[in-house]
Scaffold this active site. Structure first.
Site, short mmCIF file in Angstrom:
data_model
loop_
_atom_site.label_atom_id
_atom_site.label_comp_id
_atom_site.label_asym_id
_atom_site.label_seq_id
_atom_site.Cartn_x
_atom_site.Cartn_y
_atom_site.Cartn_z
N HIS A 1 -0.17 0.72 9.49
CA HIS A 1 -1.40 1.12 8.82
C HIS A 1 -2.35 1.83 9.78
O HIS A 1 -3.55 1.91 9.53
CB HIS A 1 -2.10 -0.12 8.22
N HIS B 1 3.52 4.78 2.89
CA HIS B 1 4.69 4.39 3.68
C HIS B 1 5.96 5.05 3.16
O HIS B 1 7.07 4.60 3.47
CB HIS B 1 4.86 2.87 3.64
N CYS C 1 11.55 32.98 25.71
CA CYS C 1 12.33 33.94 26.49
C CYS C 1 12.56 33.45 27.92
O CYS C 1 13.68 33.49 28.44
CB CYS C 1 11.61 35.29 26.50
N GLY D 1 0.81 -1.21 0.00
CA GLY D 1 0.00 0.00 0.00
C GLY D 1 0.84 1.26 0.00
O GLY D 1 1.98 1.27 0.48
N SER D 2 0.31 2.34 -0.56
CA SER D 2 0.97 3.64 -0.49
C SER D 2 0.78 4.21 0.92
O SER D 2 0.03 3.68 1.73
CB SER D 2 0.38 4.60 -1.53
#
Length: 508
Positions: free
Chosen positions: A221, A59, A404, A56-57
């Site tokens: 996933h 990753h 600061c 799957g895309s």
């Protein structure tokens, strides 16, 4: 509420992402009609074994970022977190076979969809007479009791890409590569931890965590892990992860123990800052070496992500010298890091700091009444600054970056530490000079530089006299030094490139 994503469309984001990588990398080509990226020099692989991987895309940079000489021949990408289609996998196998390769090895992460689709494509390719083998990577060390599906394939898969790629580049045959890589998969483990989930484009986050919780042992996933833990320091989290993934009571553990030699991967799951990644890497190296583990190589970066998940995974691979040579072998894959081919453990990591110039002898008595009064004043100033830390940060957030109070607290702690080392100089000039060096070194930010300028300049009139007029002159000198420096900066910003600056910029 769905998360915001910079995409053209949810349906087309995987295609667009792969197209973008190929468009910017001349060594890659797309296979027409398929979500497949291949080396553009396929003809040069004639007579060698081809390596295909994917999944799957979402990753990124896995898997297309690891295409190149010495690593993958090509990848087949599915939609986000979705296994690629059998037809596209088969098309990729045919493409590399037609280029003259002598066989194809499929490197597959252990997820049901990937095993099924890559396995079906392998069988169809074999029916066509194409030699194809498949290695399934399961490196997840999260589960104390093995699940029926086995260990999930995680970031360790990238190391398999590297080892197999080095073997293929050396001309090793398909059967031998398959056998050797299969052995390597049994010598590694990976464990992840995350501060929150990720969200697939067009969807909500896959799980929710409280503000004080983390997820241990999750997948790539967005699926939940093995348990939730309370927020802790980086050192504590890394120690917990290493304990879990190396414990012999954990059936999915990696057998790392004192005396073992390993390759360490510290992987960003997508949304962790580089600062946090460095903190985790330092903690991992210290923790492993504290256990007697020798680190051969350390790879730190983003190798296999889970979209924008703010978390990390640690991978340990047991290595010997032959395996280390394969890890070190050259590759042109764009996402593989340029790692020095030297051992991490045993290397000298620091250099002795230069000695400070010897200060002139103090003509006054350090333990005198004046010195004791100076200590009281400095301690009161430090205590006050520490108490005002959050108030000063809040004021700064209205106009700046909100640090600061933190910066001034850093200075206060540095002064407190210095005072514990012994009595300060009795000479006002030497006291201000020492404070200047201390703030310039420890305080940081523009405040440290400005205070350093002020104190350095203020010390000069007090070298000769310490009466009231001398102190008045000292304050004037300090203020003038800061004003001149600020004016110098304004001149720098307004000057044309290449023009030499006026003498006011080199006065201090």
């Amino acid at each position: 509420m769905t998360s915001k994503k910079l995409v053209n469309s949810v349906a087309g984001c995987a295609d667009d992402a792969l197209a973008g990588l190929v468009a910017c990398n001349p060594s890659l080509q797309l296979l027409q009609g398929h979500r497949v990226a291949l080396r553009s020099d396929l003809d040069s692989l004639k007579g060698r074994v081809a390596l295909l991987s994917g999944g799957g895309s979402g990753h990124e940079p896995a898997h297309a970022g690891f295409i190149g000489k010495g690593m993958l021949t090509g990848v087949i990408a599915g939609a986000v977190f979705t296994s690629p289609a059998v037809g596209s996998i088969l098309a990729a196998i045919r493409a590399v076979a037609q280029a003259g390769t002598v066989g194809t090895l499929l490197i597959v992460k252990n997820y049901t969809g990937d095993r099924l689709n890559f396995g079906l494509a392998r069988e169809q390719a074999r029916a066509e007479g194409i030699p194809v083998e498949m290695v399934v990577v399961g490196d997840d060390s999260a589960f104390t009791v093995l699940k029926k599906a086995g260990r999930r394939g995680l970031c360790g898969t990238v190391l398999i890409h590297k080892v197999a790629g080095a073997l293929a580049e050396a001309g090793v045959g398909l059967e031998e590569i398959t056998d050797r890589v299969s052995m390597v998969t049994k010598a590694m483990g990976t464990l992840g931890v995350s501060l929150s989930s990720c969200s697939v484009p067009g969807s909500k986050p896959t799980f929710e965590l409280s503000a004080d919780e983390m997820e241990l042992g999750l997948g790539i996933h967005g699926e939940a892990g093995v348990r939730r833990i309370k927020m802790a320091t980086a050192d504590e989290i890394v120690a917990l992860m290493l304990d879990h993934m190396t414990s012999s009571s954990n059936v999915s553990h990696v057998p790392v123990q004192s005396g073992s030699s390993v390759v360490l991967m510290v992987n960003n799951l997508g949304g962790l800052s580089f600062l946090e990644l460095g903190v985790i890497a330092d903690a991992a190296v210290r923790s492993l070496e504290g256990r007697g583990v020798k680190i051969a190589r350390a790879l730190v970066g983003t190798f296999m992500s889970a979209l924008e998940m703010p978390g990390i995974s640690l991978t340990l691979l047991l290595v010997d010298e032959p395996l280390l040579k394969l890890i070190d072998a050259e590759t042109t894959a764009s996402a593989w890091p340029n790692v020095a081919k030297v051992w991490v453990t045993g290397r000298k990591r620091s250099r002795t700091a230069p000695t400070e110039p010897l200060a002139a002898p103090d003509s006054t008595t350090a333990a005198g009444a004046a010195s004791k009064q100076m200590v009281l004043v400095l301690e009161r100033v430090c205590t006050t600054l520490l108490g005002l830390e959050e108030y000063l940060n809040a004021l700064d957030r209205a106009a700046g970056d909100g640090d600061c109070g933190t910066t001034h607290s850093c200075a206060a702690r540095a002064i407190q530490g210095w005072l514990k080392e012994g009595p300060p100089p009795g000479s006002p000039a030497q006291l201000l000079s020492k404070l200047s060096f201390l703030l310039l070194e420890k305080m940081g930010g523009s405040s440290g530089a400005l205070y350093g300028l002020f104190l350095t300049a203020a010390a000069q009139p007090l070298k000769a006299k310490t009466d009231l007029p001398a102190w008045s002159a000292a304050m004037d000198a300090g203020l003038e030094a800061m004003q001149n420096w600020i004016l110098c900066g304004q001149q720098d910003r307004s000057s044309k490139p290449g023009r030499a600056q006026g003498p006011i910029c080199s006065r201090f």
